[in-house]
Scaffold this active site. Structure first.
Site, PDB file in Angstrom:
ATOM      1  N   THR A  28     100.660  36.542  24.336  1.00 37.90           N
ATOM      2  CA  THR A  28     100.214  37.177  25.573  1.00 37.90           C
ATOM      3  C   THR A  28      98.690  37.248  25.540  1.00 37.90           C
ATOM      4  O   THR A  28      98.111  37.986  24.736  1.00 37.90           O
ATOM      5  CB  THR A  28     100.798  38.584  25.714  1.00 37.90           C
ATOM      6  N   LYS A  52     103.549  37.587  33.038  1.00 39.35           N
ATOM      7  CA  LYS A  52     103.673  38.562  31.942  1.00 39.35           C
ATOM      8  C   LYS A  52     102.882  39.834  32.262  1.00 39.35           C
ATOM      9  O   LYS A  52     103.298  40.945  31.918  1.00 39.35           O
ATOM     10  CB  LYS A  52     103.172  37.952  30.635  1.00 39.35           C
ATOM     11  N   LYS A  76      96.162  46.291  24.525  1.00 41.76           N
ATOM     12  CA  LYS A  76      95.538  44.972  24.667  1.00 41.76           C
ATOM     13  C   LYS A  76      96.029  44.293  25.939  1.00 41.76           C
ATOM     14  O   LYS A  76      95.242  43.761  26.732  1.00 41.76           O
ATOM     15  CB  LYS A  76      95.850  44.116  23.432  1.00 41.76           C
TER      16      LYS A  76
END
Length: 288
Positions: free
Chosen positions: A97, A172, A240
């Site tokens: 990701t 995502k 993150k």
């Protein structure tokens, strides 16, 4: 069956690479900590390589699952990077990701070098990786995706091409935005039930059968009630990811007020020493 390299053997990559071997693919693995690659090869019968470049040599598909933008660049580029070892016509599949920007940057380099690049971040956590039941959202050229999808199928419950390069990462981001608000809502619901003197199992049994039901409720309510947070995706990694979401929203004009607020709540959890707790630990902040 294909010749496959897998780069990055963390809690996600280790079992994902194992599913590839179990499916009959010829798998070579690499990890920054060499002992993990050796352990994987001993368990699954594949080969451990000394560098990402060595792992990628001769592979038809190079799968990658590392930490962040900088990790991905380091694995792909440079004299020992995967791109230096890849052959023309191969396909790089990135399950990390990361930002859509680094995805497009690396996809451009891959295209100039004569091989494909598919961004393919996953959802489903450690349990999904171990059970081969991940949701995989992809971006890239249709031809590259069509070639890679049967290989990805070894650990996927669903796999879809969402659009051109970067579309997988953008999807995502949608996933993480949805999870952030949902987990906060679930935390507040369970916290409220505690304060009201209700039985959490009984509350969940009733409300989970209606519109409030969710995967998080079914799979995390009990551990949340017991103040146990060692199940799956860590707060540090969620922050993150949410940082990527918020930075992208600043670029495309999306308004994410709840996401921004929950990101700060996760910052509070980090301040409590919970950076490695799983994302359901938002409830711990309410109990302080």
């Amino acid at each position: 069956m294909a010749r496959v390299a897998f780069l990055g053997l963390g809690v996600m990559g280790f079992p994902m690479a194992g599913h590839l071997a179990a499916a009959g693919h010829e798998v070579t693995v690499w990890n920054r900590t060499a002992a993990k690659a050796t352990a994987w090869a001993q368990k699954h019968g594949g080969r451990a390589a000394a560098t990402a470049r060595e792992a990628a040599q001769g592979a038809e598909f190079v799968m990658c699952c590392v930490g962040n933008d900088d990790d991905l660049r380091a694995v792909c580029l440079g004299p020992d990077g995967a791109f230096a070892g890849m052959e023309k016509g191969a396909v790089f599949v990135d399950h990390t990701t990361v930002s859509a920007a680094v995805t497009r940057e690396l996809a451009s380099i891959a295209g100039d070098s004569g091989f494909g690049f598919v961004d393919a971040p996953v959802s489903g956590g450690q349990a999904g990786a171990e059970n081969g039941q991940l949701s995989v959202m992809c971006g890239g050229a249709p031809g590259d995706y069509a070639r890679a999808e049967p290989v990805i199928a070894a650990y996927a419950k669903i796999c879809r091409l969402m659009g051109p390069s970067g579309a997988g990462q953008l999807t995502k981001m949608c996933n993480q935005i949805a999870i952030a608000g949902l987990v906060q809502g679930l935390s507040e619901s369970l916290h409220f039930a505690e304060k009201a003197g209700l039985s959490i199992p009984e509350v969940v049994e009733v409300i989970s059968q209606g519109a409030a039901g969710s995967w998080q409720m079914q799979n995390r309510y009990q551990t949340m009630a017991e103040n146990r947070f060692d199940f799956g995706f860590a707060v540090d990694w969620m922050r993150k990811d949410l940082g990527i979401c918020l930075a992208t929203a600043n670029e495309n004009g999306a308004s994410l007020p709840v996401t921004a607020l929950v990101d700060q709540f996760y910052k509070d959890v980090q301040g409590m020493g919970g950076g490695r707790w799983d994302t359901s630990s938002l409830i711990a902040r309410l109990r302080r």
